[in-house]
Design a protein around this motif. Structure first.
Motif, PDB file in Angstrom:
ATOM      1  N   ARG A 164       0.950   5.736  -0.628  1.00  0.00           N
ATOM      2  CA  ARG A 164       0.091   7.028  -0.797  1.00  0.00           C
ATOM      3  C   ARG A 164       0.635   7.759  -2.210  1.00  0.00           C
ATOM      4  NH1 ARG A 164      -3.137   9.126   3.311  1.00  0.00           N
ATOM      5  NH2 ARG A 164      -2.679  11.334   2.773  1.00  0.00           N
ATOM      6  N   ARG A 190       1.012  -1.331   0.294  1.00  0.00           N
ATOM      7  CA  ARG A 190       0.137  -0.002  -0.045  1.00  0.00           C
ATOM      8  C   ARG A 190       0.917   1.137   0.038  1.00  0.00           C
ATOM      9  NH1 ARG A 190      -5.157  -0.032  -0.942  1.00  0.00           N
ATOM     10  NH2 ARG A 190      -5.826   1.352   0.786  1.00  0.00           N
ATOM     11  N   SER A 214      -4.158  10.074  -1.730  1.00  0.00           N
ATOM     12  CA  SER A 214      -4.980   8.581  -1.644  1.00  0.00           C
ATOM     13  C   SER A 214      -4.143   7.483  -1.526  1.00  0.00           C
ATOM     14  CB  SER A 214      -6.084   8.638  -2.856  1.00  0.00           C
ATOM     15  OG  SER A 214      -5.151   8.571  -3.911  1.00  0.00           O
ATOM     16  N   TRP A 215      -4.623   6.449  -1.018  1.00  0.00           N
ATOM     17  CA  TRP A 215      -4.211   5.206  -0.815  1.00  0.00           C
ATOM     18  C   TRP A 215      -4.141   4.283  -1.980  1.00  0.00           C
ATOM     19  CZ3 TRP A 215      -0.391   4.004   2.717  1.00  0.00           C
ATOM     20  CH2 TRP A 215      -0.478   4.853   3.789  1.00  0.00           C
ATOM     21  N   GLU A 216      -3.079   3.889  -2.435  1.00  0.00           N
ATOM     22  CA  GLU A 216      -3.157   2.871  -3.588  1.00  0.00           C
ATOM     23  C   GLU A 216      -2.346   1.534  -3.487  1.00  0.00           C
ATOM     24  OE1 GLU A 216      -4.369   3.801  -6.950  1.00  0.00           O
ATOM     25  OE2 GLU A 216      -4.923   6.084  -6.562  1.00  0.00           O
ATOM     26  N   THR A 217      -2.706   0.602  -4.245  1.00  0.00           N
ATOM     27  CA  THR A 217      -1.959  -0.813  -4.166  1.00  0.00           C
ATOM     28  C   THR A 217      -1.142  -0.962  -5.359  1.00  0.00           C
ATOM     29  OG1 THR A 217      -4.012  -1.422  -2.693  1.00  0.00           O
ATOM     30  CG2 THR A 217      -2.293  -3.132  -3.654  1.00  0.00           C
TER      31      THR A 217
END
Length: 86
Positions: free
Chosen positions: A36, A34, A40-43
């Motif tokens: 940022r 994970r 926003s949080w992304e994978t």
């Protein structure tokens, strides 16, 4: 005749090459991590190394992202040999 004595605490420790330290920090990108991006949080989907340039692909994005745009807590590595417990 001159006798030089080495302090005991430095005699047991190996010398670290110039420019190195006993530990270093580096961001490690791998699938499922994970990160940022722009608040926003992304994978991370997958990574690629092309022409010595790291490209990080995020889930849902077809285009790679520059790692400088991503925030990730760095992993601590050591340059010293550590014996494994049995």
């Amino acid at each position: 005749m001159e006798i030089s004595q080495t302090p005991i605490e430095t005699a047991d420790q190996p010398e670290v090459p110039w420019g190195w330290s006993r530990q270093f920090r580096m961001a490690v990108y791998k699938p499922g991590t994970r990160v940022r991006r722009a608040g926003s949080w992304e994978t991370v989907s997958h990574i690629a190394l092309r022409r010595n340039v790291l490209a990080v692909y995020l889930v849902g994005n077809a285009e790679p992202v520059d790692p400088m745009e991503l925030e990730l807590e760095p992993t601590v590595f050591t340059t010293e040999r550590v014996s494994e417990p049995y």
